[in-house]
Design a protein around this motif. Structure first.
Motif, PDB file in Angstrom:
ATOM      1  N   LEU A 125      85.459  14.784 -11.696  1.00  0.00           N
ATOM      2  CA  LEU A 125      85.635  15.831 -10.690  1.00  0.00           C
ATOM      3  C   LEU A 125      84.552  15.754  -9.622  1.00  0.00           C
ATOM      4  O   LEU A 125      84.823  15.943  -8.431  1.00  0.00           O
ATOM      5  N   ILE A 126      83.330  15.465 -10.041  1.00  0.00           N
ATOM      6  CA  ILE A 126      82.230  15.325  -9.079  1.00  0.00           C
ATOM      7  C   ILE A 126      82.494  14.161  -8.134  1.00  0.00           C
ATOM      8  O   ILE A 126      82.313  14.270  -6.914  1.00  0.00           O
ATOM      9  N   LYS A 127      82.946  13.035  -8.683  1.00  0.00           N
ATOM     10  CA  LYS A 127      83.268  11.890  -7.840  1.00  0.00           C
ATOM     11  C   LYS A 127      84.423  12.199  -6.906  1.00  0.00           C
ATOM     12  O   LYS A 127      84.441  11.749  -5.750  1.00  0.00           O
ATOM     13  N   LEU A 128      85.394  12.964  -7.384  1.00  0.00           N
ATOM     14  CA  LEU A 128      86.542  13.327  -6.552  1.00  0.00           C
ATOM     15  C   LEU A 128      86.105  14.196  -5.382  1.00  0.00           C
ATOM     16  O   LEU A 128      86.523  13.970  -4.233  1.00  0.00           O
ATOM     17  N   ILE A 129      85.261  15.186  -5.657  1.00  0.00           N
ATOM     18  CA  ILE A 129      84.781  16.051  -4.582  1.00  0.00           C
ATOM     19  C   ILE A 129      83.966  15.252  -3.566  1.00  0.00           C
ATOM     20  O   ILE A 129      84.093  15.447  -2.352  1.00  0.00           O
ATOM     21  N   ALA A 130      83.134  14.327  -4.046  1.00  0.00           N
ATOM     22  CA  ALA A 130      82.308  13.525  -3.141  1.00  0.00           C
ATOM     23  C   ALA A 130      83.148  12.593  -2.268  1.00  0.00           C
ATOM     24  O   ALA A 130      82.728  12.229  -1.167  1.00  0.00           O
TER      25      ALA A 130
END
Length: 329
Positions: A125-130
């Motif tokens: 999820l963090i990678k997706l948001i970034a």
């Protein structure tokens, strides 16, 4: 017969040694050349920005250009960078302050508390948001975030302040939804993934021996994290936060779409403002006067210097706070 075999063997080894020596030299030359190329490109960018902005620096003076509060490309042809410098520093610093502790909490939970399957979900999820493009975040801010903040947050606060503390009204400004506060919140959301990822990497890099030694002394999990993990990970955490600050300073599209783009001081909390990247992206294509174009390049050079200082500061702090690199706190 034995001597002939020894000569044959040494004859085979000699070219192999030469090949190794030659390969090492080639690798060294290529590595140094690539590193020097990056340095030269950086210096070239700085020189081009300074050269193109030299007309504005010569016309107004470097420090006068930094402190001038008027930016009027239409009538007076007076250009001052202070409104954009102030807006850049305020929005990026406030965004870091808002996002740092939530990002650190997510990093601690993902690295120390969450089971492996949940930690993987959080990381994805963090990678997706970034990876979400800045313009998409800006569109979401225009149609979803800004109207909601205007109706649910800004307007009630403004009405309450006018009824109870009328003197705060100029500081709060007009709650139109597009302004410094909205841009700051969006910046905070955009840099959370970077702060979280870098903080988690720093926490995971702490040796297990540190945790086990603390547990052996009877510490609880939180005491282990507070006294053994975070002190050893502070270099990476702080350096990651400063690098996230650099990311916020250079953010362009989302900020330009949400900050309101007001080119003069004073700014207000809920009112419109501007940053260096936002004014460049908004006015560069419309700059027909040479002084106007030079002024835009000049504030680009200032932004380059700020980003350079931020990155050098992050590297310095990481070196000073790293294990064995000295103690500053």
């Amino acid at each position: 017969m034995k001597s002939e075999n020894q000569q044959f063997s040494s004859g085979k080894k000699l070219p192999h040694i030469i090949y190794l020596w030659l390969g090492d030299k080639i690798f060294k030359v290529v590595t140094v050349a690539l590193g020097a190329t990056i340095i030269l490109i950086t210096l070239g960018m700085a020189w081009v920005l300074f050269e193109e902005g030299s007309l504005a620096f010569y016309e107004f003076g470097f420090f006068e250009f930094l402190t001038e509060t008027t930016w009027d490309p239409a009538v007076q042809l007076v250009f001052g960078a202070w409104p954009f410098l102030f807006g850049t520093l305020v929005t990026s610093t406030a965004a870091l302050l808002i996002s740092f502790f939530p990002a650190l909490a997510v990093a601690i939970f993902s690295a120390e508390y969450a089971p492996k399957w949940l930690a993987e979900i959080i990381d994805n999820l963090i990678k997706l948001i970034a990876s979400i493009p800045s313009v998409v975040v800006g569109i979401w801010g225009i149609f979803i975030l800004a109207p909601w903040l205007r109706d649910a947050v800004y307007t009630p606060i403004t009405v309450w302040a006018e009824n109870n503390y009328p003197g705060l009204s100029p500081l709060l400004g007009n709650p139109m939804g597009y302004g410094i506060a909205t841009a700051t919140i969006v910046l905070a959301l955009m840099i959370v993934p970077y702060t979280t990822a870098l903080a988690k990497d720093a926490i995971k890099a702490v040796p297990k021996d540190q945790r086990e030694a603390s547990y052996a002394l009877g510490s609880t999990r939180w005491e282990v994290i507070r006294m053994a993990v975070l002190p050893n990970a502070r270099a990476g955490i702080i350096a990651g936060a400063i690098l996230s600050l650099g990311r916020a300073i250079g953010e362009t599209m989302a900020v330009a779409m949400l900050i309101g783009n007001k080119n003069t001081l004073p700014f207000s909390v809920f009112g419109a403002g501007a940053t260096i990247p936002s004014v460049i992206v908004n006015e560069f294509r419309e700059a027909v006067e040479s002084l106007h174009l030079s002024s835009l390049m000049a504030i680009g050079f200032i932004l380059f210097l700020i980003a350079l200082i931020v990155n050098l500061t992050a590297a310095y702090i990481q070196r000073k706070l790293s294990i064995g690199g000295g103690q500053v706190i």
